[in-house]
Design a protein around this motif. Structure first.
Motif, PDB file in Angstrom:
ATOM      1  N   THR A 264      37.825  30.348  32.165  1.00  0.00           N
ATOM      2  CA  THR A 264      36.869  30.638  31.098  1.00  0.00           C
ATOM      3  C   THR A 264      37.207  31.947  30.401  1.00  0.00           C
ATOM      4  O   THR A 264      37.164  32.034  29.164  1.00  0.00           O
ATOM      5  N   ALA A 265      37.531  32.972  31.183  1.00  0.00           N
ATOM      6  CA  ALA A 265      37.866  34.269  30.591  1.00  0.00           C
ATOM      7  C   ALA A 265      39.066  34.149  29.657  1.00  0.00           C
ATOM      8  O   ALA A 265      39.065  34.693  28.540  1.00  0.00           O
ATOM      9  N   LEU A 266      40.090  33.427  30.095  1.00  0.00           N
ATOM     10  CA  LEU A 266      41.282  33.275  29.253  1.00  0.00           C
ATOM     11  C   LEU A 266      40.993  32.428  28.020  1.00  0.00           C
ATOM     12  O   LEU A 266      41.524  32.705  26.936  1.00  0.00           O
ATOM     13  N   SER A 267      40.176  31.408  28.175  1.00  0.00           N
ATOM     14  CA  SER A 267      39.797  30.610  27.001  1.00  0.00           C
ATOM     15  C   SER A 267      39.100  31.490  25.968  1.00  0.00           C
ATOM     16  O   SER A 267      39.339  31.352  24.756  1.00  0.00           O
ATOM     17  N   ASN A 268      38.251  32.410  26.443  1.00  0.00           N
ATOM     18  CA  ASN A 268      37.592  33.333  25.521  1.00  0.00           C
ATOM     19  C   ASN A 268      38.590  34.273  24.859  1.00  0.00           C
ATOM     20  O   ASN A 268      38.450  34.621  23.682  1.00  0.00           O
ATOM     21  N   THR A 269      39.608  34.687  25.612  1.00  0.00           N
ATOM     22  CA  THR A 269      40.617  35.603  25.070  1.00  0.00           C
ATOM     23  C   THR A 269      41.384  34.966  23.916  1.00  0.00           C
ATOM     24  O   THR A 269      41.666  35.616  22.903  1.00  0.00           O
ATOM     25  N   ILE A 397      32.901  42.834  38.073  1.00  0.00           N
ATOM     26  CA  ILE A 397      32.188  43.688  39.005  1.00  0.00           C
ATOM     27  C   ILE A 397      33.059  44.086  40.188  1.00  0.00           C
ATOM     28  O   ILE A 397      32.990  45.212  40.680  1.00  0.00           O
ATOM     29  N   GLY A 398      33.876  43.179  40.694  1.00  0.00           N
ATOM     30  CA  GLY A 398      34.752  43.502  41.816  1.00  0.00           C
ATOM     31  C   GLY A 398      35.663  44.663  41.461  1.00  0.00           C
ATOM     32  O   GLY A 398      36.210  44.732  40.361  1.00  0.00           O
ATOM     33  N   VAL A 399      35.837  45.594  42.396  1.00  0.00           N
ATOM     34  CA  VAL A 399      36.683  46.757  42.129  1.00  0.00           C
ATOM     35  C   VAL A 399      38.117  46.328  41.845  1.00  0.00           C
ATOM     36  O   VAL A 399      38.780  46.878  40.958  1.00  0.00           O
ATOM     37  N   ALA A 400      38.621  45.363  42.595  1.00  0.00           N
ATOM     38  CA  ALA A 400      39.978  44.873  42.376  1.00  0.00           C
ATOM     39  C   ALA A 400      39.991  43.947  41.157  1.00  0.00           C
ATOM     40  O   ALA A 400      39.410  42.865  41.178  1.00  0.00           O
ATOM     41  N   ALA A 401      40.635  44.377  40.087  1.00  0.00           N
ATOM     42  CA  ALA A 401      40.642  43.615  38.835  1.00  0.00           C
ATOM     43  C   ALA A 401      41.418  42.316  38.997  1.00  0.00           C
ATOM     44  O   ALA A 401      42.492  42.285  39.594  1.00  0.00           O
ATOM     45  N   THR A 402      40.864  41.233  38.462  1.00  0.00           N
ATOM     46  CA  THR A 402      41.519  39.929  38.532  1.00  0.00           C
ATOM     47  C   THR A 402      41.572  39.278  37.155  1.00  0.00           C
ATOM     48  O   THR A 402      42.605  39.254  36.501  1.00  0.00           O
ATOM     49  N   LYS A 403      40.411  38.799  36.692  1.00  0.00           N
ATOM     50  CA  LYS A 403      40.418  38.090  35.410  1.00  0.00           C
ATOM     51  C   LYS A 403      40.792  39.023  34.263  1.00  0.00           C
ATOM     52  O   LYS A 403      41.351  38.567  33.257  1.00  0.00           O
ATOM     53  N   THR A 404      40.511  40.306  34.388  1.00  0.00           N
ATOM     54  CA  THR A 404      40.856  41.208  33.283  1.00  0.00           C
ATOM     55  C   THR A 404      42.362  41.415  33.181  1.00  0.00           C
ATOM     56  O   THR A 404      42.881  41.636  32.088  1.00  0.00           O
ATOM     57  N   PHE A 405      43.093  41.344  34.311  1.00  0.00           N
ATOM     58  CA  PHE A 405      44.553  41.440  34.226  1.00  0.00           C
ATOM     59  C   PHE A 405      45.115  40.281  33.411  1.00  0.00           C
ATOM     60  O   PHE A 405      45.927  40.477  32.507  1.00  0.00           O
ATOM     61  N   SER A 406      44.681  39.074  33.727  1.00  0.00           N
ATOM     62  CA  SER A 406      45.174  37.901  32.999  1.00  0.00           C
ATOM     63  C   SER A 406      44.859  38.016  31.513  1.00  0.00           C
ATOM     64  O   SER A 406      45.719  37.761  30.655  1.00  0.00           O
ATOM     65  N   SER A 407      43.631  38.402  31.202  1.00  0.00           N
ATOM     66  CA  SER A 407      43.232  38.493  29.800  1.00  0.00           C
ATOM     67  C   SER A 407      43.947  39.628  29.077  1.00  0.00           C
ATOM     68  O   SER A 407      44.306  39.502  27.904  1.00  0.00           O
ATOM     69  N   GLN A 408      44.162  40.746  29.760  1.00  0.00           N
ATOM     70  CA  GLN A 408      44.913  41.843  29.142  1.00  0.00           C
ATOM     71  C   GLN A 408      46.345  41.418  28.848  1.00  0.00           C
ATOM     72  O   GLN A 408      46.878  41.703  27.766  1.00  0.00           O
ATOM     73  N   GLY A 574      54.331  33.618  34.982  1.00  0.00           N
ATOM     74  CA  GLY A 574      53.963  34.752  35.824  1.00  0.00           C
ATOM     75  C   GLY A 574      52.459  34.883  36.010  1.00  0.00           C
ATOM     76  O   GLY A 574      51.985  35.306  37.070  1.00  0.00           O
ATOM     77  N   LEU A 575      51.694  34.513  34.980  1.00  0.00           N
ATOM     78  CA  LEU A 575      50.245  34.612  35.086  1.00  0.00           C
ATOM     79  C   LEU A 575      49.681  33.535  36.011  1.00  0.00           C
ATOM     80  O   LEU A 575      48.641  33.748  36.653  1.00  0.00           O
ATOM     81  N   LEU A 576      50.338  32.403  36.099  1.00  0.00           N
ATOM     82  CA  LEU A 576      49.942  31.390  37.074  1.00  0.00           C
ATOM     83  C   LEU A 576      50.291  31.863  38.484  1.00  0.00           C
ATOM     84  O   LEU A 576      49.499  31.714  39.421  1.00  0.00           O
ATOM     85  N   ALA A 577      51.476  32.466  38.632  1.00  0.00           N
ATOM     86  CA  ALA A 577      51.868  33.029  39.927  1.00  0.00           C
ATOM     87  C   ALA A 577      50.892  34.111  40.358  1.00  0.00           C
ATOM     88  O   ALA A 577      50.552  34.237  41.543  1.00  0.00           O
TER      89      ALA A 577
END
Length: 609
Positions: A264-269, A397-408, A574-577
């Protein structure tokens, strides 16, 4: 890197403050506290530990007050003790203060105040603020004047909110640290916080305050001024984040929820920004010719954002555009010449990362044009950069960034594509339709991984290893570094990410049969061939080899384990990996019973240098 919350309105504030602190705990969780004004003095309750510990204590004490402030702490000055927890006050409890930031001249101020007989009970820099306020309150008899005078004495960064005894008012100010205003005028209710999620359950109407702003908030009345008292207007915006996004829902951890919501995050990006059929990229805020004077691109970032910047820079380099990535905290030393033909791209999820903001400002002082890639509309970086590209990932919210890395990474790749259309002599892609079609399908590829991964099983198999190595080339190198960062952040195990070819230049000495090597393959035949050779060198020394590669990839035939990614364009593989590696980190940490959303010593938004 603390979280502050203030609430002014009718009815009791305590539950609202606790909700705000729970929503801000990603910013710090060493200690927590609240102070409320109830007509019988300021009541302060604070202690070391998590917000839930404070909430348990408050249920027994049941303080009341329609005006209050709260704080959750990530320690900078002084260890996480009850005494160092916020709010801080004077011995008379006439003033109580919460603060995020660093007061650089606190030693001098403290000495001056102690010389006047002021007694300090904590190791924090914050404690000078209530003492300063009380000094000026005794001198002037006016609390607003006392607050302004105290703030004028401070050097460094701060977002501060204060209560004064027997006044239904919160005084607040910001300089270099984030502070957001929320309002529900119909209810006569106002909020101040370090970040929007603190009060998103109560209002979606916000104003992003600027450096030098001073807020005076009373029930049914709000004023924003500069330090001299001149009224300023700050635009009220409606944020489009869903309050449910700040809750875990059915998940045990925010991190797993945020991994799962990456499609969802990437679809929004990418929504509205690409047309695979026409082969076009449309970044609406970047008109034709905006980058025609650019001759060099510098990207500045920290942590996960730095790895996303590496990903984006690779796209620029492949197109023949000079691009370098700098750690924002080293930018002053590493940037080299900067002029009006330099474009500096500041990558920061929160838009408030202190080191990245410092690098952005330095670039602007040197005459460079600037763009920020961020997640937060109205953030400091978004306001200060010449242009902003929003990743639209929603709250994380999680300290370890996940969805924001993919979107960035995706947003930066699109920005790189847009740059090549303007920069002289840049090479535009000759496979743009295939490239954009694969991007369009990327959310579905992530969904496929989430539905059929074996990360939990693999994590259990290698749970007792001595160390974990991650290798890759080109864009896969940035993913390897990010994979290692995620692993070490939340498992507390030793993990390192390397360019594949660097393995034999030292790290190979550490490889044993208890050092699994995760090798990332993208489907780029030339690069994958070299990564395979490096991986086999580690395997020959006894290291278990985990290939993160498309189904049917030749690396799977030699690997001990295979984490499958759907076949796609090498730029996006790489983003799938990366999703597979996020899942491995998550399940490894879960099996080790780590506090996944709140890893020790870390906070989400690093707003101090």
């Amino acid at each position: 890197m603390c979280g502050i919350i203030a609430r002014v309105g009718n009815g009791d504030s305590v539950d609202t403050l606790l909700t705000g602190l729970e929503n801000l705990e990603y910013r710090g969780y060493d200690s927590a506290g609240v102070a409320v004004q109830n007509g019988h003095g300021i009541k302060i309750h604070k202690q070391s530990g998590r917000v839930e510990d404070l909430a348990t204590d408050l249920r027994e004490r049941q303080p009341k007050g329609n005006v209050g402030i709260g704080h959750t702490r990530w320690s900078t000055h002084g260890p996480p003790t009850d005494e160092n927890a916020h709010p801080h006050s004077t011995s008379t409890t006439n003033v109580a203060v919460v603060h995020n930031g660093v007061i650089e001249n606190y030693d001098t101020l403290r000495e001056e105040l102690q010389a006047k007989g002021r007694e300090f009970t904590s190791d924090t820099d914050t404690e000078v603020i209530p003492h300063l306020m009380e000094e000026y309150l005794e001198e002037t008899g006016d609390s607003e004047t006392a607050f302004r005078k105290a703030v004028e004495e401070l050097e460094g960064s701060y977002a501060v909110a204060a209560l004064v005894d027997d006044e239904d008012v919160v005084y607040a100010a910001r300089q270099g640290s984030p502070l957001v205003l929320g309002q529900d005028e119909e209810a006569g209710e106002y909020f101040l916080a370090s970040d929007v999620p603190a009060f998103l359950e109560y209002t979606d109407e916000v104003a992003f305050l600027e450096d030098g702003d001073v807020v005076i908030a009373r029930p049914d009345d709000l004023t924003v001024t500069d330090l001299e008292g001149n009224v300023v207007e700050r635009e009220i915006e409606r944020v489009d984040w869903d309050p449910e996004e700040t809750g875990k829902g059915r998940y045990d951890h925010f991190m797993l929820k945020e991994i799962d919501t990456q499609p969802t995050a990437l679809s929004n990006t990418i929504d509205g920004r690409i047309d695979p059929v026409e082969g076009t990229v449309d970044l609406e805020d970047f008109p034709d010719g905006i980058f025609e004077d650019v001759r060099e691109v510098q990207l500045v970032a920290c942590g996960t954002s730095y790895h996303a910047a590496l990903y984006g820079a690779q796209s620029l380099k492949q197109a023949g555009v000079r691009a370098e990535v700098h750690r924002a905290n080293e930018y002053e030393l590493s940037s080299g010449p900067i002029d009006e033909q330099t474009l500096v791209i500041a990558v920061t999820q929160s838009g408030e990362t202190a080191d990245t903001l410092g690098a952005l400002r330095r670039a602007q002082d040197k005459g460079a044009s600037t763009v920020t890639v961020t997640n937060v509309v109205g953030s400091t970086a978004a306001r200060e950069a010449d242009e902003a590209l929003f990743i639209r990932a929603g709250p994380e919210i999680g300290v370890a960034a996940t969805k924001t890395f993919s979107s960035q990474a995706v947003a930066l790749s699109l920005l790189a594509h847009r740059l090549t259309e303007d920069v002289p002599d840049a090479d535009t892609r000759d496979d743009v339709t295939e490239y954009l079609s694969a991007l369009h399908e990327l959310p579905d590829g992530i969904s496929e991984i989430l539905d059929r991964h074996k990360a939990e099983e693999l994590s259990r198999k290698y749970r007792d290893s001595d160390a974990y190595f991650f290798i890759g080339r080109g864009m896969a190198n940035s993913v390897a570094k990010e994979g290692a960062l995620k692993f070490k952040e939340i498992t507390y195990e030793h993990a390192e990410g390397f360019a594949s070819g660097e393995l034999k230049h030292g790290p190979l000495a550490l490889v044993t049969q208890d050092t699994p090597v995760f090798a990332i393959f993208t489907g780029d035949e030339e690069q994958d061939k070299k990564t395979r050779k490096n991986a086999e060198e580690a395997q020959a020394r006894g290291a278990p080899l985990v290939a993160v590669a498309p189904e049917g990839h030749e690396a799977a035939s030699i690997a001990d384990e295979h984490l499958v990614v759907p076949d796609t364009h090498p730029v996006w593989a790489g983003l799938l990996a990366n999703v597979q590696l996020q899942l491995v980190s998550y399940y490894a940490a879960d099996q080790l019973s780590r506090p996944i959303d709140k890893p020790r010593n870390l906070a989400k938004s690093v707003t101090v240098e």
